[in-house]
Design a protein around this motif. Sequence first.
Motif, short mmCIF file in Angstrom:
data_model
loop_
_atom_site.label_atom_id
_atom_site.label_comp_id
_atom_site.label_asym_id
_atom_site.label_seq_id
_atom_site.Cartn_x
_atom_site.Cartn_y
_atom_site.Cartn_z
N PRO A 142 47.09 14.60 25.53
CA PRO A 142 47.26 14.08 26.89
C PRO A 142 46.00 14.20 27.74
N VAL A 143 45.06 15.04 27.29
CA VAL A 143 43.82 15.27 28.05
C VAL A 143 42.63 15.27 27.10
N THR A 144 41.57 14.60 27.49
CA THR A 144 40.30 14.72 26.75
C THR A 144 39.22 15.14 27.74
N GLN A 184 25.04 17.87 35.01
CA GLN A 184 25.99 18.97 35.20
C GLN A 184 27.36 18.46 35.65
N THR A 185 27.85 17.48 34.89
CA THR A 185 29.09 16.80 35.26
C THR A 185 30.09 16.81 34.12
N GLY A 186 31.32 17.22 34.43
CA GLY A 186 32.39 17.17 33.45
C GLY A 186 33.25 15.93 33.67
N LEU A 187 33.78 15.39 32.59
CA LEU A 187 34.67 14.24 32.66
C LEU A 187 35.98 14.59 31.97
N MET A 188 37.06 14.53 32.73
CA MET A 188 38.39 14.82 32.21
C MET A 188 39.24 13.56 32.31
N LYS A 189 39.70 13.08 31.17
CA LYS A 189 40.56 11.91 31.13
C LYS A 189 42.00 12.37 30.96
N ASN A 221 29.70 18.86 39.25
CA ASN A 221 30.61 17.74 39.49
C ASN A 221 31.71 17.69 38.44
N LEU A 222 32.87 17.20 38.86
CA LEU A 222 33.97 16.96 37.94
C LEU A 222 34.58 15.60 38.24
N ILE A 223 34.67 14.77 37.22
CA ILE A 223 35.32 13.47 37.33
C ILE A 223 36.65 13.55 36.60
N ILE A 224 37.74 13.29 37.31
CA ILE A 224 39.06 13.24 36.68
C ILE A 224 39.52 11.79 36.70
N ASP A 225 39.74 11.24 35.52
CA ASP A 225 40.08 9.83 35.37
C ASP A 225 41.57 9.69 35.08
N VAL A 226 42.33 9.18 36.07
CA VAL A 226 43.76 8.95 35.86
C VAL A 226 44.08 7.45 35.85
N ARG A 227 43.08 6.63 35.56
CA ARG A 227 43.32 5.20 35.41
C ARG A 227 44.17 4.97 34.16
N GLY A 228 45.20 4.19 34.31
CA GLY A 228 46.08 3.92 33.17
C GLY A 228 47.05 5.02 32.86
N CYS A 229 47.02 6.11 33.62
CA CYS A 229 47.95 7.22 33.37
C CYS A 229 49.32 6.85 33.95
N GLY A 269 33.00 22.80 42.64
CA GLY A 269 31.99 21.77 42.87
C GLY A 269 32.59 20.53 43.50
N ASP A 270 31.91 19.40 43.33
CA ASP A 270 32.37 18.13 43.90
C ASP A 270 33.32 17.43 42.94
N LEU A 271 34.45 16.98 43.48
CA LEU A 271 35.49 16.34 42.66
C LEU A 271 35.56 14.85 42.95
N TYR A 272 35.65 14.06 41.88
CA TYR A 272 35.82 12.62 41.97
C TYR A 272 37.01 12.22 41.10
N VAL A 273 37.90 11.40 41.64
CA VAL A 273 39.09 10.97 40.90
C VAL A 273 39.09 9.45 40.81
N LEU A 274 39.19 8.94 39.58
CA LEU A 274 39.22 7.50 39.34
C LEU A 274 40.67 7.02 39.25
N ILE A 275 41.00 5.98 40.01
CA ILE A 275 42.36 5.43 40.04
C ILE A 275 42.30 3.92 39.90
N ASP A 276 43.41 3.31 39.46
CA ASP A 276 43.48 1.86 39.40
C ASP A 276 44.93 1.40 39.48
N ARG A 277 45.15 0.12 39.26
CA ARG A 277 46.49 -0.46 39.38
C ARG A 277 47.46 0.09 38.35
N ARG A 278 46.92 0.66 37.27
CA ARG A 278 47.78 1.18 36.21
C ARG A 278 48.11 2.66 36.40
N THR A 279 47.63 3.25 37.48
CA THR A 279 47.94 4.65 37.78
C THR A 279 49.36 4.72 38.34
N GLY A 280 50.21 5.52 37.72
CA GLY A 280 51.61 5.52 38.12
C GLY A 280 52.23 6.90 38.27
#
Length: 454
Positions: A226-228, A236-241, A269-277, A346-357
């Motif tokens: 469920p998580v990668t 110095q940036t982490g990416l969590m899908k 930095n941390l990027i959390i990607d919940v697009r398509g979730c 640190g700084d948090l960024y969250v990616l969202i889109d139309r498929r985020t539910g």
Amino acid sequence: MSIGCTAPEVSKQILSQASPPETLSPVQMKEDIDFLVKTLKEVHPNMYAYMSREDFESALSKTMQACEDGNMPVEIFYRHAAWLAGQLKNGHTKVYPPKRWHDYIGKVFPLFWKLDEDKVRLYKGPYLDKRHWGATVLTINGKPALEVMRYYSSLWAREVRGYNLDIGYMVKYLWRSMALDFGENELELEIKNRNGQVERVVVKAVSIRDAFKGQKTTTSPVKRSPVTYSYRDDCQTGLMKIRSFGDAAKFREEIRTAFSDLKAKSAKNLIIDVRGCPGGNTLFSDELLGYLTDKEFTKWQKQKFRYSKMYQQQRGKHAFLVSTGSVRTVRSKPIKPAANPLRFKGDLYVLIDRRTGSTAVDFAGLVKYYKLGMLIGQETGDTMASYGDMLSFKLPNSQLAGIIACKYYETTGTTKDNATQGVKPDHYVAPLLEDTWDESDRAMKFVHELCSCD
């Protein structure tokens, strides 16, 4: 093939090749529809939230009329029942396809579709010539593509406007539906390519196992985490899908491993990607928030519960304290995150889109409301106020299974003006058609620039 309130005609060739399908009589079908409607009225907190009572009664009348045409295979009856439930436009209320669809091993057309408001598009896939990626589909075997795909999307409706056909679990159902409707040989498409030229494309059917081989899709038979997580040392940036807020053991293990790594490397930095979730268990989103803040937060500002016999049977605990049929409004208790040595600062960024539910929308909404980070991408498909917490049912004759929402939720930050809207990003970055051709990720590039990643 007819599109609308009635189900498309199933290929007679497919039915004759398969073992004799289970059929239902008009009386059995009407009994199932009566059961469905009765259950909807008893369980759902507000089944007319997105359509009027009159419109639903009209849809019900059309469905009942369709059931008078004689005996019908369960596969066809499913379309009628699913279409009726889909009229409520609630993603947590639906009728599922026959169980044997899950075990289907025949041939399909392995195409990935997008339904973008008034256009049907194809996008990347191993069985589609790359020069056709992003093409607009005009007709499918001579039928208007927009009409066909709007019908299919109505079987799996959600609150999202312009519901997309590329949402995880839908892909396999869509492929199976198209194999039934158009046969298992070839599909003839009339498309408009990237140069604006109209051309004819023929797609051959392949076995469903070959179609999923090597595919990165949530419908693949291979169970995925469920998580990668990955890390870029240069910025110095982490990416969590987050693919889903599910699979408790794996989810907890993956996020703990990720935040341990972020801590060890002093990530900025941390990027959390919940697009398509598509969502999942809200308890897991609470746990994720516990790694991001020590502030007290309230998940939902309002909840409405409808208590029914079904609720009492499936939930049991405390249900007997409330009279059947009553609707109660409750306020969620604030949640105070426990001490967490791995908490990210640190700084948090969250990616969202139309498929985020669903739960992913709640997560994004709380990040925005409590100013925990920056949202980037598109407005979420599911809305700030929605219906969820599903109870399961089974229609008595067809044995078709389904779910019905029994609760209404307002994510904290919901107002009268935004209740029927999705969570909006702080920076709107939508994919363009040309992104399909070169497989670029515009939103990810944007956030990489913010993180000073090369």
